[in-house]
Design a protein around this motif. Structure first.
Motif, PDB file in Angstrom:
ATOM      1  N   VAL A   1       0.955  -1.376  -0.111  1.00  0.00           N
ATOM      2  CA  VAL A   1       0.159  -0.337   0.370  1.00  0.00           C
ATOM      3  C   VAL A   1       0.699   0.785   0.286  1.00  0.00           C
ATOM      4  N   ILE A   2       0.425   1.984  -0.987  1.00  0.00           N
ATOM      5  CA  ILE A   2       1.462   3.680  -1.185  1.00  0.00           C
ATOM      6  C   ILE A   2       0.221   4.927  -1.090  1.00  0.00           C
ATOM      7  N   THR A   3       1.155   5.616  -0.130  1.00  0.00           N
ATOM      8  CA  THR A   3      -0.004   7.019  -0.146  1.00  0.00           C
ATOM      9  C   THR A   3       0.519   7.390  -0.798  1.00  0.00           C
ATOM     10  N   GLY A   4      -0.495   8.885  -1.240  1.00  0.00           N
ATOM     11  CA  GLY A   4       0.575  10.151  -1.743  1.00  0.00           C
ATOM     12  C   GLY A   4       1.246   9.659  -2.719  1.00  0.00           C
ATOM     13  N   ALA A   5       0.250   8.368  -4.137  1.00  0.00           N
ATOM     14  CA  ALA A   5       0.947   7.507  -4.849  1.00  0.00           C
ATOM     15  C   ALA A   5       0.741   8.447  -6.515  1.00  0.00           C
ATOM     16  N   ALA A   6       0.051   9.177  -6.398  1.00  0.00           N
ATOM     17  CA  ALA A   6      -0.364   9.653  -7.703  1.00  0.00           C
ATOM     18  C   ALA A   6       0.396  10.709  -8.672  1.00  0.00           C
ATOM     19  N   GLN A   7       1.398  10.865  -7.736  1.00  0.00           N
ATOM     20  CA  GLN A   7       3.014  11.613  -8.614  1.00  0.00           C
ATOM     21  C   GLN A   7       3.662  11.536  -7.765  1.00  0.00           C
ATOM     22  N   GLY A   8       4.514  12.160  -8.142  1.00  0.00           N
ATOM     23  CA  GLY A   8       6.025  12.018  -7.625  1.00  0.00           C
ATOM     24  C   GLY A   8       6.785  10.605  -7.086  1.00  0.00           C
ATOM     25  N   ILE A   9       7.834  10.464  -5.512  1.00  0.00           N
ATOM     26  CA  ILE A   9       7.822   9.556  -5.166  1.00  0.00           C
ATOM     27  C   ILE A   9       7.188   8.794  -4.864  1.00  0.00           C
ATOM     28  N   GLY A  10       5.954   8.068  -4.138  1.00  0.00           N
ATOM     29  CA  GLY A  10       4.828   7.425  -3.933  1.00  0.00           C
ATOM     30  C   GLY A  10       4.442   7.126  -5.171  1.00  0.00           C
ATOM     31  N   LYS A  11       4.694   7.835  -6.765  1.00  0.00           N
ATOM     32  CA  LYS A  11       4.189   6.494  -7.706  1.00  0.00           C
ATOM     33  C   LYS A  11       5.317   6.411  -8.263  1.00  0.00           C
ATOM     34  N   ALA A  12       6.587   6.963  -8.219  1.00  0.00           N
ATOM     35  CA  ALA A  12       7.670   5.687  -8.613  1.00  0.00           C
ATOM     36  C   ALA A  12       7.709   4.574  -7.862  1.00  0.00           C
ATOM     37  N   ILE A  13       7.230   4.609  -5.598  1.00  0.00           N
ATOM     38  CA  ILE A  13       7.407   3.589  -5.077  1.00  0.00           C
ATOM     39  C   ILE A  13       6.559   2.656  -5.708  1.00  0.00           C
ATOM     40  N   ALA A  14       5.013   2.806  -6.405  1.00  0.00           N
ATOM     41  CA  ALA A  14       3.818   1.634  -6.616  1.00  0.00           C
ATOM     42  C   ALA A  14       4.702   1.027  -8.380  1.00  0.00           C
ATOM     43  N   LEU A  15       5.106   1.727  -8.829  1.00  0.00           N
ATOM     44  CA  LEU A  15       5.949   1.166 -10.613  1.00  0.00           C
ATOM     45  C   LEU A  15       6.599   0.571  -9.875  1.00  0.00           C
ATOM     46  N   ARG A  16       8.445   0.665  -8.938  1.00  0.00           N
ATOM     47  CA  ARG A  16       9.505   0.328  -8.537  1.00  0.00           C
ATOM     48  C   ARG A  16       8.847  -1.224  -8.098  1.00  0.00           C
ATOM     49  N   LEU A  17       7.883  -1.185  -6.816  1.00  0.00           N
ATOM     50  CA  LEU A  17       6.976  -2.691  -5.968  1.00  0.00           C
ATOM     51  C   LEU A  17       6.244  -3.357  -6.627  1.00  0.00           C
ATOM     52  N   ALA A  18       6.267  -2.373  -8.270  1.00  0.00           N
ATOM     53  CA  ALA A  18       5.503  -3.394  -9.203  1.00  0.00           C
ATOM     54  C   ALA A  18       5.837  -4.242 -10.034  1.00  0.00           C
ATOM     55  N   ASP A  19       7.359  -3.259 -10.490  1.00  0.00           N
ATOM     56  CA  ASP A  19       8.312  -4.409 -11.022  1.00  0.00           C
ATOM     57  C   ASP A  19       9.060  -5.350 -10.150  1.00  0.00           C
ATOM     58  N   ASP A  20       9.298  -5.208  -8.951  1.00  0.00           N
ATOM     59  CA  ASP A  20       9.374  -6.574  -7.833  1.00  0.00           C
ATOM     60  C   ASP A  20       8.677  -7.215  -7.598  1.00  0.00           C
ATOM     61  N   GLY A  21       7.412  -7.255  -8.055  1.00  0.00           N
ATOM     62  CA  GLY A  21       6.369  -8.238  -7.616  1.00  0.00           C
ATOM     63  C   GLY A  21       5.084  -8.667  -7.041  1.00  0.00           C
ATOM     64  N   PHE A  22       5.223  -6.942  -6.299  1.00  0.00           N
ATOM     65  CA  PHE A  22       3.885  -6.879  -5.797  1.00  0.00           C
ATOM     66  C   PHE A  22       2.552  -5.801  -6.634  1.00  0.00           C
ATOM     67  N   ASP A  23       1.605  -6.574  -5.982  1.00  0.00           N
ATOM     68  CA  ASP A  23       0.158  -6.270  -6.324  1.00  0.00           C
ATOM     69  C   ASP A  23      -0.215  -4.680  -5.424  1.00  0.00           C
TER      70      ASP A  23
END
Length: 283
Positions: free
Chosen positions: A34-56
């Motif tokens: 779960v990532i908050t503040g994920a619409a842009q910036g660092i939060g978005k980057a974290i969401a995309l990176r963790l998706a690459d790592d295999g997370f839903d």
């Protein structure tokens, strides 16, 4: 009955399978973040990176950011992972509870919480109003507390460990001018992180914070950037806050570090506020 001396017990050989079993905590198998503040910036980057790592992924931000949230969900799904967007105001405990509940219902649990949502308001201490102070502290500190608390409740219920990570800042270690409420809120995140790390140890849940330095996001951009320094994004903020002209980073740099904290082998890191700042602060 004879008593065995403690020195007569067999000690596993270092590096052997039994030794590995002896020193490692119970298994942690990350699956949902779960990532908050994920619409842009660092939060978005974290969401995309963790998706690459295999997370839903469950991403959250204010309802006014719904269009951007939907775009991030689409990017995650193109990577072959499940994703949901949950409009969330982190200063409302009921919103955070709903975010966790919906994530569990649609993705099956919560293994990682990234309490990333935050805001910045510039101005001197003497210019700061009660409204500004309360807003910044509520989002940056109370919002983190709600995310930490309710993610942990779910992780403890699951009995499979977890990773809880909050957004602090280099100005949460060394304050900067014109950021009184922001600095105070980021110092608060470090305190919350240390206390909660101690309390979560028995549950195999690590609690850490990341402290970005000068990161190129919408938060640092200002309409007056062109009139300061080299005119690049963030120049106004560097000038008014006295931030030294050290290296700047793209959000994916911070996301890469956060990615490591989410991995099983990061079990030996907890209670830390880790600087990712190009040498802006050193410890």
């Amino acid at each position: 009955m004879a008593h065995l001396s403690p020195f007569s017990r067999t000690v596993p050989e270092i590096g052997s399978p039994k030794w590995e079993e002896h020193i490692k905590p119970c298994p942690y198998t990350p699956h949902v973040a779960v990532i908050t503040g994920a619409a842009q910036g660092i939060g978005k980057a974290i969401a995309l990176r963790l998706a690459d790592d295999g997370f839903d992924i469950a991403i959250a931000d204010l309802s006014s950011q719904q269009e951007k949230l939907d775009e991030v969900v689409n990017e995650i799904m193109k990577k072959g992972r499940k994703a949901i967007a949950v409009p969330t105001d982190v200063i409302k405990e009921s919103d955070v509870i709903f975010l966790i509940q919906r994530t569990v219902g649609e993705l099956g649990g919560v293994d990682v919480m990234i309490a990333n949502a935050g805001i910045l308001r510039l101005g001197t201490f003497l210019e700061m109003t009660e409204e500004t102070y309360d807003l910044v502290m509520n989002v940056n500190a109370k919002g983190v507390m709600f995310c930490y608390k309710h993610a942990a409740v779910q992780m403890i219920r699951q009995k499979r460990g977890g990773r809880i990570i909050g957004a602090s800042s280099t100005v949460g270690k060394q304050a900067a001018p014109n950021m009184p409420a922001y600095s105070a809120s980021k110092f608060a995140v470090r305190g919350l992180t240390q206390v909660f790390a101690l309390e979560m140890m028995p549950h195999n849940i690590t609690v850490n914070a990341y402290c970005p330095g000068f990161t190129l996001t919408d938060m640092v951009a200002h309409e007056s950037d062109a009139f300061y320094g080299d005119g690049s994004p963030g120049s106004y903020l560097q000038h008014t806050s006295g931030i030294p002209k050290v290296a700047k980073a793209e959000p994916h740099v911070i996301a890469s570090f956060v990615s490591y904290l989410c991995k099983p082998e990061a079990y030996f890191i907890t209670g830390q506020s880790n600087s990712v700042c190009g040498g802006l602060t050193m410890s």
